[in-house]
Each structure stands twice: as C-alpha cells, then as structure tokens.
Design a protein around this motif. Structure first.
Motif, mmCIF file in Angstrom:
data_model
loop_
_atom_site.group_PDB
_atom_site.id
_atom_site.type_symbol
_atom_site.label_atom_id
_atom_site.label_comp_id
_atom_site.label_asym_id
_atom_site.label_seq_id
_atom_site.Cartn_x
_atom_site.Cartn_y
_atom_site.Cartn_z
ATOM 1 N N GLU A 45 28.797 -42.807 -14.265
ATOM 2 C CA GLU A 45 28.834 -41.585 -13.463
ATOM 3 C C GLU A 45 30.255 -41.062 -13.245
ATOM 4 N N THR A 46 31.206 -41.960 -13.069
ATOM 5 C CA THR A 46 32.557 -41.511 -12.714
ATOM 6 C C THR A 46 33.516 -41.398 -13.895
ATOM 7 N N GLU A 47 33.216 -42.076 -15.022
ATOM 8 C CA GLU A 47 34.177 -42.080 -16.126
ATOM 9 C C GLU A 47 33.670 -41.502 -17.438
ATOM 10 N N CYS A 48 32.364 -41.373 -17.592
ATOM 11 C CA CYS A 48 31.839 -40.919 -18.880
ATOM 12 C C CYS A 48 31.535 -39.422 -18.841
ATOM 13 N N PRO A 49 32.098 -38.661 -19.766
ATOM 14 C CA PRO A 49 31.837 -37.218 -19.796
ATOM 15 C C PRO A 49 30.397 -36.886 -20.205
ATOM 16 N N ARG A 50 29.642 -37.858 -20.708
ATOM 17 C CA ARG A 50 28.257 -37.618 -21.134
ATOM 18 C C ARG A 50 27.251 -37.813 -19.998
ATOM 19 N N TYR A 51 27.695 -38.324 -18.851
ATOM 20 C CA TYR A 51 26.787 -38.529 -17.722
ATOM 21 C C TYR A 51 26.139 -37.191 -17.347
ATOM 22 N N THR A 98 24.296 -35.310 -19.191
ATOM 23 C CA THR A 98 24.262 -34.314 -20.268
ATOM 24 C C THR A 98 23.335 -34.700 -21.411
ATOM 25 N N SER A 99 22.668 -35.861 -21.310
ATOM 26 C CA SER A 99 21.887 -36.362 -22.437
ATOM 27 C C SER A 99 20.656 -37.126 -21.963
ATOM 28 N N TRP A 100 19.582 -37.022 -22.732
ATOM 29 C CA TRP A 100 18.367 -37.787 -22.446
ATOM 30 C C TRP A 100 18.579 -39.285 -22.632
ATOM 31 N N SER A 101 19.631 -39.677 -23.342
ATOM 32 C CA SER A 101 19.873 -41.096 -23.614
ATOM 33 C C SER A 101 20.705 -41.780 -22.538
ATOM 34 N N CYS A 102 21.157 -41.034 -21.561
ATOM 35 C CA CYS A 102 22.072 -41.555 -20.543
ATOM 36 C C CYS A 102 21.545 -41.289 -19.137
ATOM 37 N N PRO A 103 22.179 -41.926 -18.152
ATOM 38 C CA PRO A 103 21.823 -41.624 -16.776
ATOM 39 C C PRO A 103 22.221 -40.196 -16.430
ATOM 40 N N PRO A 104 21.555 -39.597 -15.518
ATOM 41 C CA PRO A 104 20.430 -40.101 -14.738
ATOM 42 C C PRO A 104 19.077 -39.977 -15.443
ATOM 43 N N ALA A 105 19.057 -39.401 -16.655
ATOM 44 C CA ALA A 105 17.789 -39.149 -17.354
ATOM 45 C C ALA A 105 17.000 -40.422 -17.655
ATOM 46 N N VAL A 106 17.687 -41.557 -17.827
ATOM 47 C CA VAL A 106 16.996 -42.801 -18.175
ATOM 48 C C VAL A 106 16.356 -43.482 -16.971
ATOM 49 N N GLU A 155 26.808 -46.144 -26.824
ATOM 50 C CA GLU A 155 27.220 -44.912 -26.169
ATOM 51 C C GLU A 155 26.049 -43.953 -25.914
ATOM 52 N N SER A 156 26.311 -42.680 -26.015
ATOM 53 C CA SER A 156 25.311 -41.646 -25.779
ATOM 54 C C SER A 156 24.809 -41.109 -27.120
ATOM 55 N N CYS A 157 23.566 -40.715 -27.169
ATOM 56 C CA CYS A 157 22.980 -40.169 -28.387
ATOM 57 C C CYS A 157 23.799 -38.958 -28.847
ATOM 58 N N ALA A 158 23.971 -38.845 -30.158
ATOM 59 C CA ALA A 158 24.729 -37.723 -30.714
ATOM 60 C C ALA A 158 23.988 -37.075 -31.877
ATOM 61 N N ILE A 159 22.654 -37.173 -31.874
ATOM 62 C CA ILE A 159 21.865 -36.604 -32.964
ATOM 63 C C ILE A 159 21.989 -35.083 -32.989
ATOM 64 N N CYS A 160 21.826 -34.467 -31.834
ATOM 65 C CA CYS A 160 21.901 -33.005 -31.741
ATOM 66 C C CYS A 160 23.303 -32.584 -31.308
#
Length: 189
Positions: free
Chosen positions: A37-43, A45-53, A118-123
C-alpha cells in the motif's frame, strides 16, 4: 497426485529451486500488505494486487483451502536492480514457465491456483476497478499481494532468495487441491 511424475515433467524448465509445501506453512503478515500500500505504485491499480485480491485474512483463508503447494524459482541475469521497469520487463519468461507449471498441476490435481511475480502486466492498462479482468485465465495474482512473506517461506524450505548483485530471483507459488485427498483420508481410517 503423482509427485514423481510432476518432478519429471518440470525438468524441462529452467527452474533453479523448488519445494513442495503445506499451505499451513505459509507465513502471512499485514506488514507485507502495508508495504504494498505504501511503496508499490501498482497498489489499487490491478486485479492482481491489493485491495482487489481481498484482505490478508481472505487471502489466507483462500490459500488454506488447498491441500498442498509448490514454490519454485527462476532467475534473470544481467538485471539493473536500480531500474524497476527494466527489471520487470525480464519476468516474461518466468511467467510463461509459471503458466506451464500450473498446467502440469492442473492435469494432476484439477483445482489449482497460481501466484507469481509482482503485479500482472498482461494489459497495457488494467480494467480495475471499472470492469472485470479481461484475461482472468492468464492473470496471476501477486504472491506478496496475498500478504505472504516470501523470504520467510523460502528460508524455511532452503530456497535461495538472493543470487547475486545483478540477478533477480523470481518466485511463484502453485497451490493445489488433490482430487482424491478426502477419499485417501477416509481409506486410511
């Protein structure tokens, strides 16, 4: 599940190290989620990461519903660890291997969930949160995004986490539910 058959099949891949684990051995921590939440720019922004998971407790419950696990590593050499974008661009081969390993476990066990790097990067742009995931069959949720302490799990099973100053070690975790697990328990009584 035929562990020997799985081990024979995975020899075709450039896996560095692996271990079969029990889901109850997986260490979960809210601290990992805090770092997301505090350090990852993908938080967020993606279905593969929190909070979506889901929450760490929800992720833990989902993981503990499986009967076994398989953690493995691959490496990318020549990485510039200072350049996050360049480093993440190197993970494509690991993701392909994860997809193939997941298929092997699905053939052996049926019910399988895979977590990867890491975070999904398919799209180019994730549909989160406005629309459902476009490719749920290809997307791997992040191991760390589940709240899993990967370093602790790796150490517990003798897997090397750091392989040198210009080497990235990629981790994936496959969880499986053996199709005949409950029948085996009943037969052993």
């Amino acid at each position: 599940m035929d562990r020997a058959a799985i081990e024979e099949k995975i020899t075709q891949f450039p896996i560095c190290e692996y271990a079969f684990i029990r889901p109850e051995e997986i260490p979960f921590s809210e601290k990992v989620r805090y770092i997301c939440e505090t350090e990852c720019p993908r938080y967020g922004t993606s279905w593969s990461c929190p909070p979506a998971v889901g929450t760490v407790e929800e992720c833990k419950a989902r993981c503990l519903a499986f009967t076994g696990g398989f953690i493995f590593t691959t490496v990318s050499e020549g990485a510039d660890l200072e350049n996050m974008d360049a480093m993440l661009a190197m993970r494509g081969d690991h993701e392909k291997i994860t997809r193939q390993i997941k298929k092997i476990f699905r053939e052996e066990c049926g019910d399988v969930e895979a977590f990867s790097t890491e975070s999904c990067a398919i799209c180019k742009t994730c549909s989160y949160p406005d629309a459902p995931c476009r490719h749920p069959e290809y997307m791997f949720p992040s191991v760390e995004g589940q709240g899993i302490l990967v370093t602790e799990l790796a150490e517990k099973h003798g897997l090397t986490f750091l392989n040198g100053s210009d080497v990235v070690t990629w981790f994936s975790l496959i969880l499986y539910r053996e199709q005949d697990a409950s029948a085996g328990k009943e037969n052993s009584l």
